[in-house]
Design an enzyme around this catalytic site. Sequence first.
Site, PDB file in Angstrom:
ATOM      1  N   CYS A   2      31.349 -58.754 -52.417  1.00 53.97           N
ATOM      2  CA  CYS A   2      32.288 -58.215 -51.464  1.00 53.97           C
ATOM      3  C   CYS A   2      33.197 -57.226 -52.154  1.00 53.97           C
ATOM      4  O   CYS A   2      33.129 -57.017 -53.354  1.00 53.97           O
ATOM      5  CB  CYS A   2      33.149 -59.357 -50.924  1.00 53.97           C
ATOM      6  SG  CYS A   2      32.196 -60.800 -50.487  1.00 53.97           S
ATOM      7  N   ARG A  27      30.072 -52.248 -50.778  1.00 56.56           N
ATOM      8  CA  ARG A  27      29.877 -53.575 -51.363  1.00 56.56           C
ATOM      9  C   ARG A  27      29.524 -54.612 -50.310  1.00 56.56           C
ATOM     10  O   ARG A  27      29.339 -55.796 -50.633  1.00 56.56           O
ATOM     11  CB  ARG A  27      31.139 -54.009 -52.104  1.00 56.56           C
ATOM     12  CG  ARG A  27      31.589 -53.008 -53.146  1.00 56.56           C
ATOM     13  CD  ARG A  27      32.950 -53.364 -53.682  1.00 56.56           C
ATOM     14  NE  ARG A  27      32.888 -54.478 -54.598  1.00 56.56           N
ATOM     15  CZ  ARG A  27      32.689 -54.389 -55.891  1.00 56.56           C
ATOM     16  NH1 ARG A  27      32.535 -53.211 -56.448  1.00 56.56           N
ATOM     17  NH2 ARG A  27      32.638 -55.451 -56.656  1.00 56.56           N
ATOM     18  N   TRP A  70      29.890 -59.184 -48.069  1.00 58.65           N
ATOM     19  CA  TRP A  70      28.431 -59.275 -48.044  1.00 58.65           C
ATOM     20  C   TRP A  70      28.130 -60.758 -48.190  1.00 58.65           C
ATOM     21  O   TRP A  70      28.433 -61.378 -49.204  1.00 58.65           O
ATOM     22  CB  TRP A  70      27.813 -58.481 -49.198  1.00 58.65           C
ATOM     23  CG  TRP A  70      26.319 -58.457 -49.167  1.00 58.65           C
ATOM     24  CD1 TRP A  70      25.519 -57.724 -48.338  1.00 58.65           C
ATOM     25  CD2 TRP A  70      25.434 -59.183 -50.027  1.00 58.65           C
ATOM     26  NE1 TRP A  70      24.198 -57.958 -48.623  1.00 58.65           N
ATOM     27  CE2 TRP A  70      24.110 -58.843 -49.647  1.00 58.65           C
ATOM     28  CE3 TRP A  70      25.616 -60.087 -51.067  1.00 58.65           C
ATOM     29  CZ2 TRP A  70      22.993 -59.379 -50.291  1.00 58.65           C
ATOM     30  CZ3 TRP A  70      24.498 -60.619 -51.701  1.00 58.65           C
ATOM     31  CH2 TRP A  70      23.208 -60.258 -51.305  1.00 58.65           C
ATOM     32  N   ASN A  94      35.842 -62.065 -54.372  1.00 61.40           N
ATOM     33  CA  ASN A  94      34.545 -61.434 -54.649  1.00 61.40           C
ATOM     34  C   ASN A  94      33.911 -62.209 -55.797  1.00 61.40           C
ATOM     35  O   ASN A  94      34.537 -62.372 -56.843  1.00 61.40           O
ATOM     36  CB  ASN A  94      34.746 -59.967 -55.040  1.00 61.40           C
ATOM     37  CG  ASN A  94      33.500 -59.319 -55.628  1.00 61.40           C
ATOM     38  OD1 ASN A  94      33.592 -58.464 -56.480  1.00 61.40           O
ATOM     39  ND2 ASN A  94      32.327 -59.736 -55.180  1.00 61.40           N
ATOM     40  N   GLY A  95      32.688 -62.685 -55.581  1.00 60.90           N
ATOM     41  CA  GLY A  95      32.000 -63.458 -56.616  1.00 60.90           C
ATOM     42  C   GLY A  95      31.331 -64.656 -55.973  1.00 60.90           C
ATOM     43  O   GLY A  95      31.126 -64.692 -54.761  1.00 60.90           O
ATOM     44  N   GLU A 460       8.647 -47.040 -54.922  1.00 54.76           N
ATOM     45  CA  GLU A 460       9.951 -46.603 -54.434  1.00 54.76           C
ATOM     46  C   GLU A 460       9.861 -46.170 -52.960  1.00 54.76           C
ATOM     47  O   GLU A 460      10.762 -46.463 -52.168  1.00 54.76           O
ATOM     48  CB  GLU A 460      10.486 -45.469 -55.315  1.00 54.76           C
ATOM     49  CG  GLU A 460      11.809 -44.865 -54.885  1.00 54.76           C
ATOM     50  CD  GLU A 460      12.981 -45.849 -54.777  1.00 54.76           C
ATOM     51  OE1 GLU A 460      12.870 -46.984 -55.236  1.00 54.76           O
ATOM     52  OE2 GLU A 460      14.014 -45.444 -54.212  1.00 54.76           O
ATOM     53  N   LYS A 464      12.065 -47.857 -49.982  1.00 57.45           N
ATOM     54  CA  LYS A 464      12.884 -47.071 -49.042  1.00 57.45           C
ATOM     55  C   LYS A 464      12.525 -47.442 -47.612  1.00 57.45           C
ATOM     56  O   LYS A 464      13.383 -47.685 -46.783  1.00 57.45           O
ATOM     57  CB  LYS A 464      12.653 -45.562 -49.223  1.00 57.45           C
ATOM     58  CG  LYS A 464      13.270 -44.870 -50.382  1.00 57.45           C
ATOM     59  CD  LYS A 464      14.762 -44.825 -50.402  1.00 57.45           C
ATOM     60  CE  LYS A 464      15.320 -46.031 -51.018  1.00 57.45           C
ATOM     61  NZ  LYS A 464      15.740 -46.231 -52.251  1.00 57.45           N
ATOM     62  N   GLU A 467      13.644 -51.055 -46.550  1.00 58.02           N
ATOM     63  CA  GLU A 467      15.075 -51.363 -46.468  1.00 58.02           C
ATOM     64  C   GLU A 467      15.760 -50.680 -45.299  1.00 58.02           C
ATOM     65  O   GLU A 467      16.741 -51.208 -44.787  1.00 58.02           O
ATOM     66  CB  GLU A 467      15.799 -51.128 -47.798  1.00 58.02           C
ATOM     67  CG  GLU A 467      15.866 -49.732 -48.319  1.00 58.02           C
ATOM     68  CD  GLU A 467      16.487 -49.648 -49.715  1.00 58.02           C
ATOM     69  OE1 GLU A 467      17.165 -50.578 -50.164  1.00 58.02           O
ATOM     70  OE2 GLU A 467      16.264 -48.621 -50.377  1.00 58.02           O
ATOM     71  N   HIS A 483      -8.349 -56.251 -54.551  1.00 61.95           N
ATOM     72  CA  HIS A 483      -8.280 -57.636 -55.030  1.00 61.95           C
ATOM     73  C   HIS A 483      -7.381 -58.503 -54.170  1.00 61.95           C
ATOM     74  O   HIS A 483      -6.849 -59.511 -54.651  1.00 61.95           O
ATOM     75  CB  HIS A 483      -7.821 -57.654 -56.495  1.00 61.95           C
ATOM     76  CG  HIS A 483      -8.787 -56.967 -57.414  1.00 61.95           C
ATOM     77  ND1 HIS A 483     -10.067 -57.420 -57.609  1.00 61.95           N
ATOM     78  CD2 HIS A 483      -8.670 -55.832 -58.138  1.00 61.95           C
ATOM     79  CE1 HIS A 483     -10.699 -56.604 -58.442  1.00 61.95           C
ATOM     80  NE2 HIS A 483      -9.875 -55.628 -58.770  1.00 61.95           N
ATOM     81  N   LYS A 582      25.367 -51.584 -50.930  1.00 64.29           N
ATOM     82  CA  LYS A 582      25.103 -50.524 -51.912  1.00 64.29           C
ATOM     83  C   LYS A 582      25.128 -51.078 -53.327  1.00 64.29           C
ATOM     84  O   LYS A 582      24.379 -50.645 -54.194  1.00 64.29           O
ATOM     85  CB  LYS A 582      26.168 -49.433 -51.750  1.00 64.29           C
ATOM     86  CG  LYS A 582      25.985 -48.240 -52.653  1.00 64.29           C
ATOM     87  CD  LYS A 582      25.040 -47.256 -52.030  1.00 64.29           C
ATOM     88  CE  LYS A 582      24.682 -46.110 -52.950  1.00 64.29           C
ATOM     89  NZ  LYS A 582      23.265 -45.742 -52.819  1.00 64.29           N
TER      90      LYS A 582
END
Length: 587
Positions: A2, A27, A70, A94-95, A460, A464, A467, A483, A582
């Site tokens: 957060c 965050r 978050w 935060n944590g 990548e 993208k 998400e 396979h 982010k």
Amino acid sequence: MCGIVGYVGKKRAAPLLLGALKKLEYRGYDSAGIAVLCGGLAVRKCAGEVSNLRSTASMEGTCGIGHTRWATHGGPTERNAHPHVWKRFAVVHNGIIENYQSLRAECEARGEEFYSETDSEVVAHLMEFYYAGDLLGALKETCARLKGSYALAVLCSERPGTIALARYKSPLVVGVGGGVWCASDIPAIAAKDRALYPLADGEFALLGDGAQFYGREGRIEKQPVGRDMSESIPLKRGYRHFMRKEIDEIPAVLAKCRPCALVSASFPGVRDGLAASSHITVVACGTAYHAGLAARCAFETLARVPCTVTVASEYRYADPVIGEGETVIAVSQSGETADTIAAAELARGCGARTVAVVNVTDSTLAGLCDDALPVSAGREIAVAATKSFNAQLMVLYTLAATLAEAKGRRGYGDLLKEMPELAAQTVSVGEGVRAWVAYFVSASSVYFIGRGADYVAALEGSLKLKEITYLPSEGYPAGELKHGTLALVEEGTPIVAVLTSERLAEKTMNAVHEVYARGARVFLITSLAEYAASKELTGAVVIPQCGEVFSPMLSVIPLQLLAYYVSVARGIDPDKPRNLAKSVTVE
Ligand code: G6P
């Protein structure tokens, strides 16, 4: 995970807290809340973004704390939103409090009631339990009970005009000037004439008329850190979304890097340290991990230095063999990703030379590594990383080119100088993917394939897409498809193949034939125009050639654009995808 903020001064706290919280939404934006001291504690909370916080106009106090969340423990609801309040105390955190269940059981055994599912609520209860008129003393006793990580800001209704702070393994900075501030990062509260004091692990502070700092033993003096104030908060400037704007910024960002000069002249220690390294390890998360994978191709192919790339959250608990003469490169846009920080700390503690490749140069990661190389992408707002990835590649490729040069393999630096122009051409031709959107918008799954460096671009591109569109998607080595994953290919399944390696072109095309034969719709991103006309393809985008090893810097651009346009077509805000943030500052 957060963002937290606090303000005490002469002005109304509520609007100032909201403004700072907006800057911390990278965050997390699952819920928001503020608490202000005005007589007693006045609290407002909401689910979702900070802009959902209503009826703060009547909050008159000049001392308050705020939070943007978050979710880790408990859903993204108003009930779980911070600040958490128990009797005289309001707390933002935060944590992660890892032992919150046993602490909560202890409080409940005393008859105390909890309303949320969070790990954080227990902190307000412990503060109330330990408080006997000494705010700092209660906070120290509370923190002594906590396991995990925390940046805490605490209000007490009996201490008007005071905010108490504690930090352990989650960032927290104090700002003095134009009031006294605290926040999870510097940009949220940086201002001209404001002195900034990052707290270290185990430190405490009391904010009021000024800021007083404390270690476990007693009062300490701290020196302010410098801050480049020239960076302004980006605006959309006519773009609908930051993500699309940030893709357009890629050529300018690459031009700004001036990487070869940067590494050779400004960071000779990095150059010489790498040249003496027998092995390079890259640690990173998410998109930055993919930048590491791309860098491995360059370190090994161009400079012939063995390189291992490990997801930071695995590395930190893997008991890795960290050899003498090893350089560990930690790649991170934010420099605040908890796992990447822990991995770099571990490597440094074991004697490795550590180099941070960071976009935010006054970040925690930059501060703890032996050297920090700036990627200079400018502030990136969209949650999905785009321009920072290309800029990370520029710095990492430059390191590889510098090492190659030291071994007599010249010319790669010159190739990198052409990248801004080639990237501009790629953004332009990449718009061609808009014609593909209809085939992806309702797909049940999507696959991206490639070999070597093209496989990294596929990974990548897949990240993208998943998400910001929420479509199930995987990146796969083209040769590995048969396979297992081939079993998932059905009539109409979209498959994007990346093909820039002449050496491996026929091999990748084998996979194209195989999936086409099973009904897939195949789309190609290629720098080899002769393959774009293949009859199996529903669509193709031809990008400029830049050599096999460096190709992800360009081939990723149409993939970023594809994810963006599919996201918009699905009615999603690509800048703020659900459940993500982010910067992930917890484990
Ligand atoms: C989050 C972001 C990703 C990013 C990753 C690593 O998951 O959503 O875009 O790649 O963190 O972040 P970092 O700041 O360390 O590059």
